[in-house]
Motif scaffolding. Structure first.
Motif, mmCIF file in Angstrom:
data_model
loop_
_atom_site.group_PDB
_atom_site.id
_atom_site.type_symbol
_atom_site.label_atom_id
_atom_site.label_comp_id
_atom_site.label_asym_id
_atom_site.label_seq_id
_atom_site.Cartn_x
_atom_site.Cartn_y
_atom_site.Cartn_z
ATOM 1 N N SER A 80 -13.893 9.200 -22.272
ATOM 2 C CA SER A 80 -13.639 9.879 -20.994
ATOM 3 C C SER A 80 -14.163 11.313 -20.900
ATOM 4 N N GLU A 84 -17.779 12.803 -18.804
ATOM 5 C CA GLU A 84 -17.857 13.752 -17.689
ATOM 6 C C GLU A 84 -18.975 14.776 -17.871
ATOM 7 N N LYS A 85 -19.458 14.943 -19.113
ATOM 8 C CA LYS A 85 -20.536 15.921 -19.347
ATOM 9 C C LYS A 85 -21.865 15.376 -18.858
ATOM 10 N N PRO A 87 -22.438 12.056 -16.660
ATOM 11 C CA PRO A 87 -21.934 10.801 -16.088
ATOM 12 C C PRO A 87 -22.981 9.685 -16.022
ATOM 13 N N ARG A 139 -10.921 8.351 -11.411
ATOM 14 C CA ARG A 139 -11.784 9.446 -10.966
ATOM 15 C C ARG A 139 -12.766 9.887 -12.048
ATOM 16 N N THR A 140 -12.815 9.174 -13.192
ATOM 17 C CA THR A 140 -13.804 9.526 -14.234
ATOM 18 C C THR A 140 -14.865 8.436 -14.263
ATOM 19 N N TYR A 142 -16.020 7.205 -16.932
ATOM 20 C CA TYR A 142 -15.512 6.293 -17.969
ATOM 21 C C TYR A 142 -14.603 5.239 -17.314
ATOM 22 N N THR A 183 -9.660 12.044 -24.026
ATOM 23 C CA THR A 183 -8.633 12.932 -23.488
ATOM 24 C C THR A 183 -7.374 12.889 -24.360
ATOM 25 N N VAL A 271 -10.547 20.192 -17.511
ATOM 26 C CA VAL A 271 -11.188 18.877 -17.303
ATOM 27 C C VAL A 271 -10.322 17.774 -17.899
ATOM 28 N N ARG A 272 -9.943 17.954 -19.159
ATOM 29 C CA ARG A 272 -9.147 16.907 -19.805
ATOM 30 C C ARG A 272 -7.727 16.835 -19.226
ATOM 31 N N ILE A 275 -7.856 14.764 -16.116
ATOM 32 C CA ILE A 275 -7.981 13.335 -16.461
ATOM 33 C C ILE A 275 -6.609 12.796 -16.877
#
Ligand code: AKB
Length: 316
Positions: A80, A84-85, A87, A139-140, A142, A183, A271-272, A275
């Motif tokens: 996850s 995000e870094k 996508p 919303r991720t 992943y 996460t 960010v985490r 998530i």
């Protein structure tokens, strides 16, 4: 399951699952694979190992044919936080490798397992006692790839009769292999911090509950599901499985029972944290219990005793 191919065998669960399955089904029954050569002293090299990049479908098929594989355990995935870094790269890898391995499984009539995750849920999902079948709008990237993966596994089962199986893993905690960019990683890092420095700075905020599971329970769950009677399985991807739900101060308090000087503070990673807040507080695993007898042996106190003892030995 006579011949099993494990992809992503160098990942957190991959190397431990390889060792566990070799103990259960025999050394030569489990072919570990990955994109790199891990070196001869790595545990996955204690049995057959193949260099396989799952983005190359032809290579997956070649290895399946060569070893007469009847079961594919597809684990290669970007997690996850790393997802995000970049996508696009995460989507390409997660979906590309999934489709390639599903296609090879279809072509060679293999049984197929791939894990989904608590990441397949999102802010619109019920957060407490999250049902097996419910709203899934993560919303991720992943999570989006995990939902797509669950649907693809359902599709391959319904359309082609492929024997697809899977679980939604919570955060996996292990003293053997460190996690790779998730996460829930704080719940592993905290034990390393406790043994090395008697302190830990959490990137997840106090009060943020997530589901977790100790690795021995996760390994057993994969085997139990793969051995389950197919007639009893109503869900083809993927079952909610969880062993415990806690937030950072609870795990810190548990560690303090064994290391009274242990101190924890917080430096929250936005960010985490975002998530984590979008994921369930705790899932309802009752379908896994009913359909294939899922049961976890470790709760937070029992896991903490084992983690601290094993890490103390390892980091000596
Ligand atoms: C992550 O945190 O990304 C993973 C997961 C829960 O799937 N550990």
């Amino acid at each position: 399951m006579k011949k099993i191919l494990i992809t992503g065998a160098m990942g957190q669960i991959g190397s431990e699952l390889t060792v566990f399955m070799r103990e259960r089904y025999g050394r030569d029954a489990v072919i570990a694979s990955g994109r790199r050569d891990p070196g001869d002293d790595h545990p996955v090299k204690d049995g057959p190992y193949e260099l396989v990049d799952c983005m190359d479908r032809g290579r997956v098929a070649e290895v399946v044919k060569k070893h007469n594989i009847d079961t594919i355990i597809h684990l290669a995935a970007v997690l996850s936080a790393v997802g995000e870094k970049d996508p696009l790269a995460a989507w390409n890898l997660n979906m590309g490798t999934l489709l390639n391995t599903l296609e090879v499984a279809r072509e060679y009539s293999c049984k197929y397992f791939t894990p989904s995750s608590i990441g397949a849920f999102g802010p619109g999902s019920p957060q407490d006692n999250t049902p097996q079948d419910t709203i899934q709008r993560p919303r991720t990237i992943y999570g989006v790839s995990k939902v797509a993966g669950e649907l693809l596994c359902d599709y391959y089962y319904a359309k082609f009769g492929l024997d697809t199986r899977g679980v939604r893993f919570p955060g996996l905690i292990s003293y053997v292999t460190p996690p790779g960019g998730g996460t829930t990683d704080y719940a592993v890092d905290i034990y390393y911090g406790a043994i090395k420095n008697k302190s830990y700075t959490s990137f997840i905020k106090e009060g943020t509950y997530m589901d977790m599971m100790y690795m021995p329970d996760a390994l057993k769950a994969v085997c139990d599901l793969m051995e389950a009677d197919p007639a009893k399985l109503k869900h083809r991807n993927a079952f909610n499985v969880t062993a415990m739900s806690f937030e950072p101060s609870m795990i810190a308090a548990e560690i303090k029972k064994h290391i009274p000087e242990f101190k924890m503070d917080y430096d929250v990673d936005p960010v985490r944290q975002a998530i984590a807040e979008s994921w369930p507080n705790y899932m309802d695993p009752s379908c896994a219990v009913e359909e294939w007898g899922f049961k976890a042996a470790y709760d937070l106190p029992k896991m903490t005793v084992d983690m601290l003892a094993k890490l103390k030995e390892k980091l000596k």
